[in-house]
Motif scaffolding. Structure first.
Motif, PDB file in Angstrom:
ATOM      1  N   ASP A 349       0.852  -1.190   0.000  1.00 37.91           N
ATOM      2  CA  ASP A 349       0.000   0.000   0.000  1.00 37.91           C
ATOM      3  C   ASP A 349       0.889   1.242   0.000  1.00 37.91           C
ATOM      4  O   ASP A 349       1.579   1.521   0.985  1.00 37.91           O
ATOM      5  CB  ASP A 349      -0.899   0.001   1.230  1.00 37.91           C
ATOM      6  CG  ASP A 349      -1.894   1.156   1.231  1.00 37.91           C
ATOM      7  OD1 ASP A 349      -1.762   2.063   0.377  1.00 37.91           O
ATOM      8  OD2 ASP A 349      -2.796   1.166   2.100  1.00 37.91           O
ATOM      9  N   PRO A 350       0.889   2.040  -1.079  1.00 38.06           N
ATOM     10  CA  PRO A 350       1.766   3.210  -1.137  1.00 38.06           C
ATOM     11  C   PRO A 350       1.421   4.291  -0.118  1.00 38.06           C
ATOM     12  O   PRO A 350       2.229   5.202   0.109  1.00 38.06           O
ATOM     13  CB  PRO A 350       1.580   3.715  -2.570  1.00 38.06           C
ATOM     14  CG  PRO A 350       0.271   3.176  -3.015  1.00 38.06           C
ATOM     15  CD  PRO A 350       0.097   1.871  -2.312  1.00 38.06           C
ATOM     16  N   LYS A 351       0.254   4.209   0.488  1.00 35.14           N
ATOM     17  CA  LYS A 351      -0.115   5.183   1.513  1.00 35.14           C
ATOM     18  C   LYS A 351       0.636   4.945   2.823  1.00 35.14           C
ATOM     19  O   LYS A 351       0.775   5.866   3.637  1.00 35.14           O
ATOM     20  CB  LYS A 351      -1.629   5.122   1.771  1.00 35.14           C
ATOM     21  CG  LYS A 351      -2.467   5.534   0.566  1.00 35.14           C
ATOM     22  CD  LYS A 351      -3.950   5.396   0.879  1.00 35.14           C
ATOM     23  CE  LYS A 351      -4.804   5.763  -0.333  1.00 35.14           C
ATOM     24  NZ  LYS A 351      -6.262   5.599  -0.062  1.00 35.14           N
ATOM     25  N   VAL A 352       1.114   3.714   3.019  1.00 37.28           N
ATOM     26  CA  VAL A 352       1.803   3.386   4.278  1.00 37.28           C
ATOM     27  C   VAL A 352       3.229   2.890   4.084  1.00 37.28           C
ATOM     28  O   VAL A 352       4.007   2.853   5.040  1.00 37.28           O
ATOM     29  CB  VAL A 352       1.003   2.340   5.095  1.00 37.28           C
ATOM     30  CG1 VAL A 352      -0.340   2.909   5.529  1.00 37.28           C
ATOM     31  CG2 VAL A 352       0.793   1.059   4.297  1.00 37.28           C
ATOM     32  N   ARG A 353       3.601   2.504   2.886  1.00 38.03           N
ATOM     33  CA  ARG A 353       4.940   1.994   2.624  1.00 38.03           C
ATOM     34  C   ARG A 353       5.759   3.025   1.857  1.00 38.03           C
ATOM     35  O   ARG A 353       5.282   3.601   0.879  1.00 38.03           O
ATOM     36  CB  ARG A 353       4.875   0.692   1.815  1.00 38.03           C
ATOM     37  CG  ARG A 353       4.213  -0.481   2.526  1.00 38.03           C
ATOM     38  CD  ARG A 353       5.173  -1.185   3.478  1.00 38.03           C
ATOM     39  NE  ARG A 353       5.451  -0.417   4.678  1.00 38.03           N
ATOM     40  CZ  ARG A 353       4.691  -0.419   5.771  1.00 38.03           C
ATOM     41  NH1 ARG A 353       3.613  -1.152   5.816  1.00 38.03           N
ATOM     42  NH2 ARG A 353       5.032   0.312   6.826  1.00 38.03           N
ATOM     43  N   HIS A 354       7.018   3.215   2.307  1.00 42.42           N
ATOM     44  CA  HIS A 354       7.880   4.249   1.728  1.00 42.42           C
ATOM     45  C   HIS A 354       9.277   3.676   1.486  1.00 42.42           C
ATOM     46  O   HIS A 354      10.119   3.690   2.383  1.00 42.42           O
ATOM     47  CB  HIS A 354       7.948   5.460   2.660  1.00 42.42           C
ATOM     48  CG  HIS A 354       6.610   6.009   3.042  1.00 42.42           C
ATOM     49  ND1 HIS A 354       5.824   6.743   2.172  1.00 42.42           N
ATOM     50  CD2 HIS A 354       5.901   5.889   4.195  1.00 42.42           C
ATOM     51  CE1 HIS A 354       4.695   7.074   2.769  1.00 42.42           C
ATOM     52  NE2 HIS A 354       4.717   6.567   4.002  1.00 42.42           N
ATOM     53  N   PRO A 355       9.553   3.167   0.293  1.00 42.97           N
ATOM     54  CA  PRO A 355      10.863   2.580  -0.004  1.00 42.97           C
ATOM     55  C   PRO A 355      11.984   3.613   0.043  1.00 42.97           C
ATOM     56  O   PRO A 355      11.804   4.741  -0.415  1.00 42.97           O
ATOM     57  CB  PRO A 355      10.691   2.049  -1.433  1.00 42.97           C
ATOM     58  CG  PRO A 355       9.221   2.026  -1.682  1.00 42.97           C
ATOM     59  CD  PRO A 355       8.635   3.103  -0.847  1.00 42.97           C
ATOM     60  N   GLY A 356      13.102   3.234   0.629  1.00 41.85           N
ATOM     61  CA  GLY A 356      14.277   4.090   0.597  1.00 41.85           C
ATOM     62  C   GLY A 356      14.821   4.491   1.943  1.00 41.85           C
ATOM     63  O   GLY A 356      15.926   4.090   2.310  1.00 41.85           O
ATOM     64  N   PRO A 357      14.106   5.305   2.737  1.00 40.69           N
ATOM     65  CA  PRO A 357      14.646   5.796   4.010  1.00 40.69           C
ATOM     66  C   PRO A 357      14.613   4.751   5.114  1.00 40.69           C
ATOM     67  O   PRO A 357      13.930   3.726   5.001  1.00 40.69           O
ATOM     68  CB  PRO A 357      13.747   6.984   4.341  1.00 40.69           C
ATOM     69  CG  PRO A 357      12.441   6.657   3.677  1.00 40.69           C
ATOM     70  CD  PRO A 357      12.808   5.925   2.426  1.00 40.69           C
ATOM     71  N   LYS A 358      15.327   5.058   6.211  1.00 40.13           N
ATOM     72  CA  LYS A 358      15.480   4.092   7.289  1.00 40.13           C
ATOM     73  C   LYS A 358      14.229   3.905   8.141  1.00 40.13           C
ATOM     74  O   LYS A 358      14.137   2.935   8.901  1.00 40.13           O
ATOM     75  CB  LYS A 358      16.636   4.488   8.198  1.00 40.13           C
ATOM     76  CG  LYS A 358      16.405   5.750   9.022  1.00 40.13           C
ATOM     77  CD  LYS A 358      17.614   6.040   9.889  1.00 40.13           C
ATOM     78  CE  LYS A 358      17.400   7.280  10.745  1.00 40.13           C
ATOM     79  NZ  LYS A 358      18.592   7.589  11.570  1.00 40.13           N
ATOM     80  N   ASP A 359      13.237   4.792   8.010  1.00 39.23           N
ATOM     81  CA  ASP A 359      12.088   4.727   8.904  1.00 39.23           C
ATOM     82  C   ASP A 359      10.943   3.891   8.362  1.00 39.23           C
ATOM     83  O   ASP A 359       9.816   3.963   8.867  1.00 39.23           O
ATOM     84  CB  ASP A 359      11.594   6.134   9.263  1.00 39.23           C
ATOM     85  CG  ASP A 359      11.246   6.967   8.040  1.00 39.23           C
ATOM     86  OD1 ASP A 359      11.422   6.462   6.905  1.00 39.23           O
ATOM     87  OD2 ASP A 359      10.806   8.119   8.208  1.00 39.23           O
ATOM     88  N   ASP A 360      11.194   3.089   7.335  1.00 39.33           N
ATOM     89  CA  ASP A 360      10.171   2.142   6.880  1.00 39.33           C
ATOM     90  C   ASP A 360      10.838   0.834   6.467  1.00 39.33           C
ATOM     91  O   ASP A 360      12.066   0.754   6.323  1.00 39.33           O
ATOM     92  CB  ASP A 360       9.350   2.707   5.729  1.00 39.33           C
ATOM     93  CG  ASP A 360       7.982   2.023   5.598  1.00 39.33           C
ATOM     94  OD1 ASP A 360       7.668   1.142   6.425  1.00 39.33           O
ATOM     95  OD2 ASP A 360       7.229   2.360   4.667  1.00 39.33           O
ATOM     96  N   TYR A 361      10.002  -0.175   6.262  1.00 38.78           N
ATOM     97  CA  TYR A 361      10.478  -1.532   6.014  1.00 38.78           C
ATOM     98  C   TYR A 361       9.665  -2.094   4.855  1.00 38.78           C
ATOM     99  O   TYR A 361       8.518  -2.503   5.035  1.00 38.78           O
ATOM    100  CB  TYR A 361      10.284  -2.364   7.286  1.00 38.78           C
ATOM    101  CG  TYR A 361      11.028  -3.670   7.324  1.00 38.78           C
ATOM    102  CD1 TYR A 361      12.206  -3.799   8.045  1.00 38.78           C
ATOM    103  CD2 TYR A 361      10.544  -4.801   6.671  1.00 38.78           C
ATOM    104  CE1 TYR A 361      12.886  -5.008   8.127  1.00 38.78           C
ATOM    105  CE2 TYR A 361      11.212  -6.014   6.741  1.00 38.78           C
ATOM    106  CZ  TYR A 361      12.385  -6.104   7.463  1.00 38.78           C
ATOM    107  OH  TYR A 361      13.054  -7.308   7.537  1.00 38.78           O
ATOM    108  N   VAL A 362      10.261  -2.080   3.654  1.00 40.33           N
ATOM    109  CA  VAL A 362       9.542  -2.415   2.426  1.00 40.33           C
ATOM    110  C   VAL A 362      10.325  -3.461   1.638  1.00 40.33           C
ATOM    111  O   VAL A 362      11.561  -3.516   1.714  1.00 40.33           O
ATOM    112  CB  VAL A 362       9.341  -1.153   1.542  1.00 40.33           C
ATOM    113  CG1 VAL A 362       8.422  -1.451   0.366  1.00 40.33           C
ATOM    114  CG2 VAL A 362       8.797   0.003   2.364  1.00 40.33           C
TER     115      VAL A 362
END
Length: 531
Positions: A349-362
């Protein structure tokens, strides 16, 4: 008695005498350094020299100056591949775990052979004594089992993550609840690492430790063996903004077209054999046209950036080898631990997942994970060719013929016996009072020299209810989603397009029996084998 013909003759004789009395030999003095680089969850066709879009000039150079393999196999999974590379054995699935005291590791064997040894990066074989994964950095180290810790299994120097893949920018950040793995444990030698600088990135840090070992080990006369285990490009998708920027928008063609483009390049590169064809469809993939294409493009862009950064670091390794005078006497082997990965913790879900930075897990998900293994079927954890075929490059100046492609079948269990032969030593029958399991791999040194030959009559695989057995050109596969044996003639149909099971029922039955015999040997329990 003999006469000295000149002062030069005297020097030669004295040199031979010194070597004899010091226990050395002329051949031992010339033994090469060995650097075994393994990346994590990277697909067969991701890097440039295997048909991919990622900018990998350093790996491409190794390939152009060395050898690429087209039928080099792994074990379809991080842990089992690591166990086999280290021991030259198939992984054991019984209560003793994958790494036991009746197995000798590459670190131990090379150390006995007189090599300096080191390991950087992911270990993933450490057992703990009844200790749950901790929310405290380094928590696993409170009760680790020394018999499965790299520093106590032959590696003079160790730095890295001991239990899986962590946050690339800050390993003190816990995996999210939907992953349920807690904080991964970092170690340096026998101790814990719990603090990391602000500009930290694991791929760079693992390389930094490797460069330090190269510089330190180069000051001694003994050769060195270094095993560098990158976690890139395993999820979480974490990469530096400047690396991501290079790839945003480059994957808007979608996974189906990416597979076709890679297939075309594989043919142009001469890697695809006449018995190859582009496999079609995957049960876990989905439609590009209805997907969120900006989000999907970004996921793959971050993944590509992770590989790009790894390639930059491999360039740093070559540069350091050159600076220390070790480049021309070093064998470098590069491979992936399994195929591209279809896992998708946290969803898409692109509303909750953010590829790239350290503060998410995708993660990249099943469609990209499948496409990364073009032209093969399936991915990590499955034992069709997409799960177990790894890109493999061998570079060794003056020894491995430049610009060559080797189509012989080889397996990760063959690396340990290969390195032992290069080190001019033999596999021991016992080690530290323990009688060792017989070696199951076969030296592939002849392949590295340019020969094509058969190393194994039979190879077998198992992971998560998926099974396979290869005997000559024939491959028997059990897909846990299909739940029946499939039979392929890999000699005619490398990409497993034509299931011949109905045409050869006797062969299916005999090969299935052989697989079950192997399953007993590697201690797969009756419950697993009955599924």
């Amino acid at each position: 008695m003999f006469k000295l013909r000149s002062s030069h003759h005297l020097i030669v004789c004295l040199t031979i005498l010194v070597l004899c009395f010091s226990g050395g030999s002329l051949s031992a003095a010339k033994r090469p350094n060995i650097i075994l680089i393994m990346c994590d969850d990277m697909g067969f066709s991701d890097i440039g020299c295997y048909g991919g879009e990622v900018d990998t000039p350093n790996l491409n150079q190794l390939a152009n100056e060395g050898m690429r393999f087209t039928q080099f196999y792994n074990n379809a999974k991080c842990t089992t591949t690591r166990a086999s590379i280290l021991t030259g054995l198939y992984p054991r699935f019984g209560k003793g775990g994958h790494l036991r005291q009746n197995m000798v590791t590459l670190g131990e064997a090379m150390k006995v052979a007189g090599y300096q040894t080191g390991l950087s990066g992911k270990w993933h074989l450490m057992k703990t004594k009844g200790y749950a994964k901790s929310e405290v950095p380094g928590g696993w180290l409170n009760r680790y089992d020394k018999t499965t810790h790299p520093f106590f299994r032959g590696f003079d120097s160790y730095y890295g993550v001991l239990d899986g893949c962590c946050n690339f920018f800050d390993p003190t950040i816990s995996d999210p609840p939907y992953k349920r793995a807690g904080i991964r444990s970092f170690g340096q030698d026998a101790g814990a690492v719990t603090e990391f600088p602000k500009d930290y990135y694991t791929t760079d840090a693992f390389t930094d430790h490797t460069l330090g070992m190269i510089r330190r080990y180069s000051q001694n006369e003994k050769p060195f063996f270094i095993h560098l285990c990158y976690t890139a490009p395993h999820y979480p998708l974490h990469a530096k903004p400047e690396d991501i920027k290079k790839y945003v928008g480059k994957f808007k063609m979608g996974w189906e077209q990416m597979r076709k483009d890679r297939w075309q390049r594989l043919q142009e590169l001469g890697l695809a054999g006449k018995n190859w064809s582009l496999s079609e469809g995957d049960s876990r993939s989905y439609d590009w046209e209805t997907a969120n294409q900006d989000f999907e493009d970004l996921r793959m862009a971050v993944y590509a950036a992770m590989i790009d950064c790894m390639d930059q670091n491999i360039g740093r390794i070559r540069q350091t080898l050159n600076q220390t005078g070790q480049l021309d006497n070093t064998l470098i082997v590069f491979l992936s631990d399994n195929g591209g990965c279809s896992e998708e913790p946290g969803g898409r879900d692109p509303k909750v997942r953010h590829p790239g930075p350290k503060d998410d897990y995708v993660a990249v998900g099943p469609a990209w994970g499948w496409a990364q293994n073009s032209p093969f079927r399936r991915y990590k954890s499955w034992v069709h060719e997409g799960g177990i075929s790894t890109p493999c490059i061998a570079w060794w100046p003056g020894k491995v013929p430049a610009g060559t492609i080797n189509r012989s079948t080889a397996h990760i269990i063959d690396l340990l016996p290969t390195f032992l032969e290069i080190a001019d030593t033999k596999y021991p029958e016992t080690y530290q009072g323990h009688e060792l399991l017989p070696l199951e791999g076969t030296s592939m040194l002849s392949l590295l020299k340019g020969e094509n030959k058969t190393l194994h009559d039979s190879l077998a695989w198992y992971w998560s209810s998926n099974r396979a057995l290869r005997q000559g050109p024939w491959k028997l596969v059990w897909d846990k989603d299909v739940k029946q044996w499939e039979l392929y003639n890999i000699g005619d149909d490398r990409c497993e397009m034509k299931n011949l099971a109905d045409n050869h029922p006797d062969r299916v039955q005999k090969m299935a029996q052989d697989w079950f015999t192997w399953a007993d040997k590697v201690e797969l329990g009756p419950k697993v084998k009955s599924k």
